[in-house]
Design a protein around this motif. Structure first.
Motif, PDB file in Angstrom:
ATOM      1  N   PRO A 149       2.243  -0.231   9.083  1.00  0.00           N
ATOM      2  CA  PRO A 149       2.692   1.154   9.313  1.00  0.00           C
ATOM      3  C   PRO A 149       3.511   1.710   8.149  1.00  0.00           C
ATOM      4  CG  PRO A 149       3.038  -0.182  11.270  1.00  0.00           C
ATOM      5  CD  PRO A 149       2.679  -1.127  10.171  1.00  0.00           C
ATOM      6  N   ILE A 150       4.366   0.858   7.565  1.00  0.00           N
ATOM      7  CA  ILE A 150       5.169   1.310   6.430  1.00  0.00           C
ATOM      8  C   ILE A 150       4.278   1.644   5.239  1.00  0.00           C
ATOM      9  CG2 ILE A 150       6.944   0.610   4.773  1.00  0.00           C
ATOM     10  CD1 ILE A 150       8.021   1.146   7.550  1.00  0.00           C
ATOM     11  N   SER A 151       3.295   0.785   4.969  1.00  0.00           N
ATOM     12  CA  SER A 151       2.411   1.030   3.830  1.00  0.00           C
ATOM     13  C   SER A 151       1.531   2.258   4.060  1.00  0.00           C
ATOM     14  CB  SER A 151       1.544  -0.202   3.556  1.00  0.00           C
ATOM     15  OG  SER A 151       0.733  -0.516   4.674  1.00  0.00           O
ATOM     16  N   LEU A 152       1.083   2.469   5.296  1.00  0.00           N
ATOM     17  CA  LEU A 152       0.292   3.670   5.584  1.00  0.00           C
ATOM     18  C   LEU A 152       1.130   4.931   5.401  1.00  0.00           C
ATOM     19  CD1 LEU A 152      -1.728   2.511   8.733  1.00  0.00           C
ATOM     20  CD2 LEU A 152      -2.668   3.145   6.504  1.00  0.00           C
ATOM     21  N   ALA A 153       2.391   4.867   5.813  1.00  0.00           N
ATOM     22  CA  ALA A 153       3.269   6.020   5.618  1.00  0.00           C
ATOM     23  C   ALA A 153       3.547   6.274   4.144  1.00  0.00           C
ATOM     24  CB  ALA A 153       4.581   5.801   6.373  1.00  0.00           C
ATOM     25  N   ALA A 154       3.632   5.218   3.357  1.00  0.00           N
ATOM     26  CA  ALA A 154       3.955   5.368   1.939  1.00  0.00           C
ATOM     27  C   ALA A 154       2.748   5.801   1.116  1.00  0.00           C
ATOM     28  CB  ALA A 154       4.511   4.051   1.392  1.00  0.00           C
ATOM     29  N   PHE A 155       1.575   5.228   1.392  1.00  0.00           N
ATOM     30  CA  PHE A 155       0.404   5.479   0.547  1.00  0.00           C
ATOM     31  C   PHE A 155      -0.543   6.535   1.108  1.00  0.00           C
ATOM     32  CE2 PHE A 155       1.607   1.032  -0.454  1.00  0.00           C
ATOM     33  CZ  PHE A 155       1.856   1.193  -1.816  1.00  0.00           C
ATOM     34  N   GLN A 156      -0.469   6.769   2.414  1.00  0.00           N
ATOM     35  CA  GLN A 156      -1.313   7.785   3.046  1.00  0.00           C
ATOM     36  C   GLN A 156      -2.807   7.531   2.823  1.00  0.00           C
ATOM     37  OE1 GLN A 156      -0.117  10.502   4.995  1.00  0.00           O
ATOM     38  NE2 GLN A 156       1.744   9.272   4.867  1.00  0.00           N
ATOM     39  N   ALA A 157      -3.197   6.278   2.661  1.00  0.00           N
ATOM     40  CA  ALA A 157      -4.603   5.923   2.463  1.00  0.00           C
ATOM     41  C   ALA A 157      -4.798   4.481   2.913  1.00  0.00           C
ATOM     42  CB  ALA A 157      -5.030   6.099   1.009  1.00  0.00           C
ATOM     43  N   ALA A 158      -6.026   4.172   3.359  1.00  0.00           N
ATOM     44  CA  ALA A 158      -6.284   2.856   3.942  1.00  0.00           C
ATOM     45  C   ALA A 158      -6.319   1.754   2.905  1.00  0.00           C
ATOM     46  CB  ALA A 158      -7.604   2.899   4.718  1.00  0.00           C
ATOM     47  N   ASP A 159      -7.065   1.953   1.813  1.00  0.00           N
ATOM     48  CA  ASP A 159      -7.237   0.876   0.835  1.00  0.00           C
ATOM     49  C   ASP A 159      -5.925   0.449   0.173  1.00  0.00           C
ATOM     50  OD1 ASP A 159      -9.858   0.435   1.328  1.00  0.00           O
ATOM     51  OD2 ASP A 159     -10.622   1.493  -0.427  1.00  0.00           O
ATOM     52  N   PRO A 160      -5.116   1.384  -0.361  1.00  0.00           N
ATOM     53  CA  PRO A 160      -3.834   0.942  -0.944  1.00  0.00           C
ATOM     54  C   PRO A 160      -2.929   0.262   0.075  1.00  0.00           C
ATOM     55  CG  PRO A 160      -4.358   3.183  -1.623  1.00  0.00           C
ATOM     56  CD  PRO A 160      -5.328   2.824  -0.554  1.00  0.00           C
ATOM     57  N   SER A 161      -2.988   0.709   1.327  1.00  0.00           N
ATOM     58  CA  SER A 161      -2.159   0.089   2.359  1.00  0.00           C
ATOM     59  C   SER A 161      -2.580  -1.347   2.611  1.00  0.00           C
ATOM     60  CB  SER A 161      -2.257   0.900   3.658  1.00  0.00           C
ATOM     61  OG  SER A 161      -1.836   2.228   3.462  1.00  0.00           O
ATOM     62  N   ALA A 162      -3.897  -1.579   2.689  1.00  0.00           N
ATOM     63  CA  ALA A 162      -4.392  -2.936   2.896  1.00  0.00           C
ATOM     64  C   ALA A 162      -4.047  -3.829   1.708  1.00  0.00           C
ATOM     65  CB  ALA A 162      -5.902  -2.911   3.119  1.00  0.00           C
ATOM     66  N   ILE A 163      -4.182  -3.298   0.507  1.00  0.00           N
ATOM     67  CA  ILE A 163      -3.857  -4.071  -0.699  1.00  0.00           C
ATOM     68  C   ILE A 163      -2.370  -4.438  -0.710  1.00  0.00           C
ATOM     69  CG2 ILE A 163      -3.668  -3.931  -3.217  1.00  0.00           C
ATOM     70  CD1 ILE A 163      -6.248  -2.241  -3.128  1.00  0.00           C
ATOM     71  N   PHE A 164      -1.517  -3.504  -0.289  1.00  0.00           N
ATOM     72  CA  PHE A 164      -0.078  -3.794  -0.231  1.00  0.00           C
ATOM     73  C   PHE A 164       0.214  -4.898   0.784  1.00  0.00           C
ATOM     74  CE2 PHE A 164       4.053  -3.167   1.794  1.00  0.00           C
ATOM     75  CZ  PHE A 164       4.893  -3.311   0.692  1.00  0.00           C
ATOM     76  N   VAL A 165      -0.450  -4.853   1.933  1.00  0.00           N
ATOM     77  CA  VAL A 165      -0.244  -5.894   2.948  1.00  0.00           C
ATOM     78  C   VAL A 165      -0.640  -7.257   2.392  1.00  0.00           C
ATOM     79  CG1 VAL A 165      -1.019  -6.747   5.189  1.00  0.00           C
ATOM     80  CG2 VAL A 165      -0.451  -4.329   4.909  1.00  0.00           C
ATOM     81  N   ILE A 166      -1.748  -7.322   1.667  1.00  0.00           N
ATOM     82  CA  ILE A 166      -2.162  -8.584   1.045  1.00  0.00           C
ATOM     83  C   ILE A 166      -1.119  -9.045   0.036  1.00  0.00           C
ATOM     84  CG2 ILE A 166      -3.909  -9.657  -0.424  1.00  0.00           C
ATOM     85  CD1 ILE A 166      -5.886  -7.603   0.791  1.00  0.00           C
ATOM     86  N   PHE A 167      -0.665  -8.116  -0.793  1.00  0.00           N
ATOM     87  CA  PHE A 167       0.333  -8.436  -1.813  1.00  0.00           C
ATOM     88  C   PHE A 167       1.609  -8.998  -1.187  1.00  0.00           C
ATOM     89  CE2 PHE A 167       4.221  -6.746  -3.790  1.00  0.00           C
ATOM     90  CZ  PHE A 167       4.204  -7.446  -4.988  1.00  0.00           C
ATOM     91  N   ILE A 168       2.132  -8.313  -0.191  1.00  0.00           N
ATOM     92  CA  ILE A 168       3.408  -8.706   0.397  1.00  0.00           C
ATOM     93  C   ILE A 168       3.267  -9.990   1.221  1.00  0.00           C
ATOM     94  CG2 ILE A 168       3.327  -7.531   2.639  1.00  0.00           C
ATOM     95  CD1 ILE A 168       6.246  -7.401   0.112  1.00  0.00           C
ATOM     96  N   THR A 169       2.053 -10.314   1.638  1.00  0.00           N
ATOM     97  CA  THR A 169       1.826 -11.552   2.384  1.00  0.00           C
ATOM     98  C   THR A 169       1.690 -12.752   1.454  1.00  0.00           C
ATOM     99  OG1 THR A 169       0.692 -10.300   4.124  1.00  0.00           O
ATOM    100  CG2 THR A 169       0.316 -12.680   4.052  1.00  0.00           C
TER     101      THR A 169
END
Length: 290
Positions: A149-169
């Motif tokens: 949810p935080i990444s979706l709010a920050a990036f407003q797009a699906a792909d960057p949000s998913a990439i951020f989740v992978i990165f932070i994991t």
């Protein structure tokens, strides 16, 4: 009589003397066969037993899951034609997996670069370790999907949000293992760097990274596994093309056989990613990585 120079005697020797003997070839073939049997036979037997057990249990009256034979029958089009494209999200399993792997590649490579850099910093600097380690220990306990949810709010797009989740994991095991490896570099190596008066970059590339490489690649193997887990879960929520969304879409359509096939592919891809990182690690560390 003219004599043949010593350095030409080998070249003029009969070809049969320079070829491996039949006994040697037979011994090598025997050893290769034993190695193949010892590595392939056990998992083949275990998988075969599990498939038979699965078939028997799911053929019982009232079973809610499809047996393996039914899974293959129901999903044969997906198996036989993995790269079909009917437009939109209606694409084959091959495209779904490639879309997920692309997101994993971006997020994981970013985690590798940042994680190794921070790991070296924490491993070399006591101040950095005292300041950053508590923060890392807190953040790494946050579940991957809690970041979505935080990444979706920050990036407003699906792909960057998913990439951020992978990165932070993926970044936490890389940081932790790299820092442990740097702190465990033998003092003799550090003394050599001082004697040779290596600059920072030379010390990093010739002393630090080679010595810490087994620890680093242990973290990289853990990180790539977590990356694959995270993307499958994240894609169930962000939608679009990807193996995670395919599983969720199949669930909504009550196509259990499609879900089972996707889970098999997910497991195989995860195994191959781990083997790939392990193979690279063995090449770099000459077999000393975990």
């Amino acid at each position: 009589m003219a004599t043949v120079p010593n350095d030409n005697r080998t070249a003029l020797a009969p070809v049969s003397n320079r070829l491996p003997s039949t006994d040697t070839l037979a011994h090598k073939a025997e050893q290769a066969g034993k190695g193949l049997v010892s590595h392939v036979l056990p998992p083949t037997i275990v998988i075969g037993v599990l498939l038979v057990l699965w078939e028997v249990l799911c053929r019982q009256p009232g079973a809610l899951l499809p047996p393996p034979t039914e899974v293959v029958t129901n999903t044969w089009e997906l198996i036989a034609n993995p790269f079909y494209d009917y437009g939109g999200n209606d694409v084959g399993m091959g495209w779904q997996i490639l879309a997920s792997l692309e997101r994993v590649a971006y997020g994981y490579l970013l985690a590798v670069v940042v994680g190794i850099g921070l790991g070296v910093l924490v491993g070399k600097s006591t101040w950095a370790m005292r300041g950053l380690d508590p923060l890392f220990q807190v953040l790494r306990t946050v579940p991957p999907l809690a970041w979505l949810p935080i990444s979706l709010a920050a990036f407003q797009a699906a792909d960057p949000s998913a990439i951020f989740v992978i990165f932070i994991t993926a970044i936490w095991p890389i940081i932790i293992n790299t820092s442990v490896g740097v702190r465990n570099i033998p003092e003799d190596y550090r003394n050599v760097a001082r004697v040779l008066q290596l600059n920072g970059w030379e010390n990093f590339t010739k002393i630090m990274l080679p010595a810490a490489a087994p620890y680093v690649f242990s973290g990289l193997r853990i990180g790539v596994g977590l990356s694959w887990l995270a993307i499958v879960a994240a894609e169930m929520l962000i939608g679009g093309v990807g193996i995670g969304f395919f599983i969720w879409d199949a669930w909504n359509a009550s196509m259990l056989s499609d879900i089972v096939l996707a889970l098999v592919y997910v497991g195989i891809i995860g195994f191959l990613l781990d083997r790939l990182v392990a193979f690279i690690g063995n090449l770099v560390t000459r077999g000393t990585s975990a």
